[in-house]
Design a protein around this motif. Structure first.
Motif, PDB file in Angstrom:
ATOM      1  N   GLN A  66      23.733  37.207 -33.667  1.00 11.92           N
ATOM      2  CA  GLN A  66      23.534  37.384 -35.131  1.00 11.92           C
ATOM      3  C   GLN A  66      22.029  37.989 -35.163  1.00 11.92           C
ATOM      4  OE1 GLN A  66      24.509  34.095 -37.739  1.00 11.92           O
ATOM      5  NE2 GLN A  66      23.395  34.867 -39.521  1.00 11.92           N
ATOM      6  N   HIS A  67      21.155  37.272 -34.506  1.00 12.19           N
ATOM      7  CA  HIS A  67      19.605  37.593 -34.888  1.00 12.19           C
ATOM      8  C   HIS A  67      19.168  38.366 -33.737  1.00 12.19           C
ATOM      9  CE1 HIS A  67      20.686  33.550 -36.923  1.00 12.19           C
ATOM     10  NE2 HIS A  67      19.312  33.957 -37.714  1.00 12.19           N
ATOM     11  N   GLN A  68      19.415  38.726 -32.471  1.00 12.32           N
ATOM     12  CA  GLN A  68      19.184  39.589 -31.541  1.00 12.32           C
ATOM     13  C   GLN A  68      20.093  40.342 -30.877  1.00 12.32           C
ATOM     14  OE1 GLN A  68      17.668  35.801 -28.980  1.00 12.32           O
ATOM     15  NE2 GLN A  68      15.644  36.692 -29.382  1.00 12.32           N
ATOM     16  N   GLY A  69      21.188  40.746 -31.742  1.00 19.41           N
ATOM     17  CA  GLY A  69      22.403  41.287 -31.175  1.00 19.41           C
ATOM     18  C   GLY A  69      21.813  42.869 -30.568  1.00 19.41           C
ATOM     19  N   HIS A  70      21.161  43.469 -31.346  1.00 25.42           N
ATOM     20  CA  HIS A  70      20.790  45.060 -30.739  1.00 25.42           C
ATOM     21  C   HIS A  70      20.162  44.760 -29.371  1.00 25.42           C
ATOM     22  CE1 HIS A  70      21.777  45.857 -34.902  1.00 25.42           C
ATOM     23  NE2 HIS A  70      21.906  47.197 -34.485  1.00 25.42           N
ATOM     24  N   ARG A  71      19.294  43.906 -29.376  1.00 29.36           N
ATOM     25  CA  ARG A  71      18.512  43.493 -27.994  1.00 29.36           C
ATOM     26  C   ARG A  71      19.282  42.904 -26.974  1.00 29.36           C
ATOM     27  NH1 ARG A  71      13.978  38.939 -27.247  1.00 29.36           N
ATOM     28  NH2 ARG A  71      13.742  39.268 -24.869  1.00 29.36           N
ATOM     29  N   ALA A  72      20.169  41.857 -27.452  1.00 28.16           N
ATOM     30  CA  ALA A  72      21.076  41.287 -26.425  1.00 28.16           C
ATOM     31  C   ALA A  72      21.821  42.080 -25.778  1.00 28.16           C
ATOM     32  CB  ALA A  72      21.882  40.101 -27.141  1.00 28.16           C
ATOM     33  N   LEU A  73      22.211  43.369 -26.411  1.00 29.63           N
ATOM     34  CA  LEU A  73      23.383  44.164 -25.717  1.00 29.63           C
ATOM     35  C   LEU A  73      22.800  45.478 -24.925  1.00 29.63           C
ATOM     36  CD1 LEU A  73      26.015  44.140 -28.740  1.00 29.63           C
ATOM     37  CD2 LEU A  73      26.094  43.035 -26.577  1.00 29.63           C
ATOM     38  N   GLN A  74      21.490  45.379 -24.941  1.00 33.02           N
ATOM     39  CA  GLN A  74      20.802  46.678 -24.448  1.00 33.02           C
ATOM     40  C   GLN A  74      20.274  46.284 -23.115  1.00 33.02           C
ATOM     41  OE1 GLN A  74      20.243  49.565 -23.854  1.00 33.02           O
ATOM     42  NE2 GLN A  74      19.559  50.095 -25.995  1.00 33.02           N
ATOM     43  N   TYR A  75      19.805  47.274 -22.229  1.00 31.58           N
ATOM     44  CA  TYR A  75      19.120  47.001 -21.114  1.00 31.58           C
ATOM     45  C   TYR A  75      18.158  45.973 -21.246  1.00 31.58           C
ATOM     46  CZ  TYR A  75      21.769  51.017 -18.869  1.00 31.58           C
ATOM     47  OH  TYR A  75      22.681  51.787 -18.203  1.00 31.58           O
ATOM     48  N   GLY A  76      17.636  45.360 -20.104  1.00 30.55           N
ATOM     49  CA  GLY A  76      16.589  44.387 -20.085  1.00 30.55           C
ATOM     50  C   GLY A  76      15.561  44.866 -18.935  1.00 30.55           C
ATOM     51  N   VAL A  77      14.746  43.850 -18.667  1.00 30.53           N
ATOM     52  CA  VAL A  77      13.917  44.103 -17.455  1.00 30.53           C
ATOM     53  C   VAL A  77      14.215  43.065 -16.309  1.00 30.53           C
ATOM     54  CG1 VAL A  77      12.203  44.437 -18.842  1.00 30.53           C
ATOM     55  CG2 VAL A  77      12.260  42.111 -18.155  1.00 30.53           C
TER      56      VAL A  77
END
Length: 404
Positions: A66-77
């Motif tokens: 709900q609060h970090q959805g776009h980031r959570a579903l993206q590539y990370g480091v």
């Protein structure tokens, strides 16, 4: 004679020599046994799903999406998400001052072992391990061409004098130890033994890979600080932790703590293997560590596991042959039974499975000079009633296999 037509033969992919003959593995077989409904399996260290904090975990996933959805579903480091590294550093700092820059996130500590092997080992390198040790570590190091050599142990873990002699003889690349509630034996190294081992490693300059996935699962409330926390050891130790046994093995999140330039190498090796661990899972674990009462959850789970250890211990001891030795772990997930000379736990396994009970034969946990009379039994998955009934059947199987 006409040569065979390749187009008429079943196609076979070429296999790397390191995996030749490995169509199966003890780990794969563990999960196959655990999935059989007609068998009570003590083979795997598989947490009881009834003890998972499902509501807390669900709330954390919901919050992240709900609060970090776009980031959570993206590539990370490759190093891992900052929130998780901060939470991991906070927990480790109870015993060992740690900041987020010293944490590298992995997909469970099993991937951590593979990352370390990728970063540190060359074919032919020697790795010293406890005898016995965690079988999947032997596999992770072995497929990178390392040669594992077992170091003698007693009920307090690896023997410092034997470790020093093995270092002098074999010039190892590293030493791999599980000091707390060891897999497979359940043994815990007391502080004096940890200090003796640390003194050997400091004096010889050999790095330590310290695996600690079970250390929080104490049955007495007593905790054991890692060897990495002893003077001079933080800089020469890679310490592995995992959330698999504390939160959920399905989430597959763990981390490594290290110091100095090796951190960059570990990140490069991690990127080559899997780029990064699941971002949504990392952020969920970070949220869980921030908001859930993990210590209370661990205490509840450890209390249940203590009852199950007691049920297995009191039922198993009377059915073992004279001279057998059983460990009595102060925490963790495993009992280790050595039936003694003349018994072969591998030969007994088929009859045990036919009787509806399974264990893991101990030979697979040895780097060398395997004791085939040994077996590892996990007590965490089943209720005391189920454990007592199944151990009774296992006792009948042991009695039907007299000492040779």
């Amino acid at each position: 004679m006409t040569a065979p037509d390749p187009s008429q033969q079943p196609y076979r992919f070429p296999i790397a020599a390191r995996y030749a003959g490995m169509a199966s593995s003890p780990l794969k077989d563990i999960f196959a046994l655990a999935a059989r409904e007609d068998v009570v399996s003590f083979a795997g260290g598989i947490p009881d799903p009834e003890l998972f904090a499902v509501e807390d975990v669900t709330a954390c996933y919901d919050w992240v999406l709900q609060h970090q959805g776009h980031r959570a579903l993206q590539y990370g480091v490759s190093e891992g998400e900052l929130e998780l590294r901060e939470q991991a550093a906070r927990r480790l700092s109870r015993d060992l001052p740690t900041d987020a820059s010293q944490i590298r996130v992995t997909s469970g500590s099993q991937e951590g072992l593979f990352v370390i092997a990728q970063a540190m080992l060359e074919p032919g390198d020697v790795v010293l391990v406890e005898s016995p040790t965690y079988l999947a570590a032997v596999q992770a190091f072995g497929v990178h061409g390392a040669r594992m050599i077992g170091v003698d142990t007693d009920d307090d873990g690896v023997i410092a004098e034997a470790l020093e002699e093995a270092i002098r003889t074999h010039h190892p690349r590293m030493v791999y130890l599980i000091p707390t509630f060891q897999n497979p034996t359940g043994r815990t190294m007391p502080r004096a033994r940890r200090e003796a081992v640390a003194e050997v490693l400091r004096r010889t300059g050999v790095p330590l890979i310290e695996d600690d996935p079970y250390g929080a699962l104490s049955f007495s409330g007593t905790s054991w600080a890692p060897i990495a926390s002893l003077p001079g050891m933080g800089e020469r130790t890679i310490l592995l932790n995992s959330m698999s046994k504390l939160m959920s093995p399905g989430v597959r999140i763990g981390w490594m703590r290290a110091e100095g330039p090796i951190l960059d190498t570990l990140a490069v090796a991690k990127a080559a293997i899997s780029m990064q661990s699941s971002v949504v899972d990392q952020l969920t674990v970070a949220r869980y560590l921030e908001t859930a009462d993990l210590d209370t959850h661990i205490a509840r789970v450890s209390g249940v596991y203590r009852e199950r250890r007691d049920a297995m211990a009191r039922t198993l001891t009377p059915v073992l042959p004279d001279g057998a030795h059983v460990t009595h772990p102060e925490g963790g997930m495993f009992l280790w039974a050595a039936l003694g000379e003349g018994f072969d736990a591998q030969e007994m396994l088929a009859d045990a499975v036919d009787s509806g009970v399974a264990y893991l034969p101990g030979w697979s946990f040895f780097a060398d000079h395997a004791d085939r009379s040994t077996m590892r039994l996990s007590f965490v998955t089943h209720s005391p009633t189920v454990i007592e009934d199944a151990i009774g059947r296992l006792g009948e199987v042991i009695a039907a296999h007299p000492r040779r």
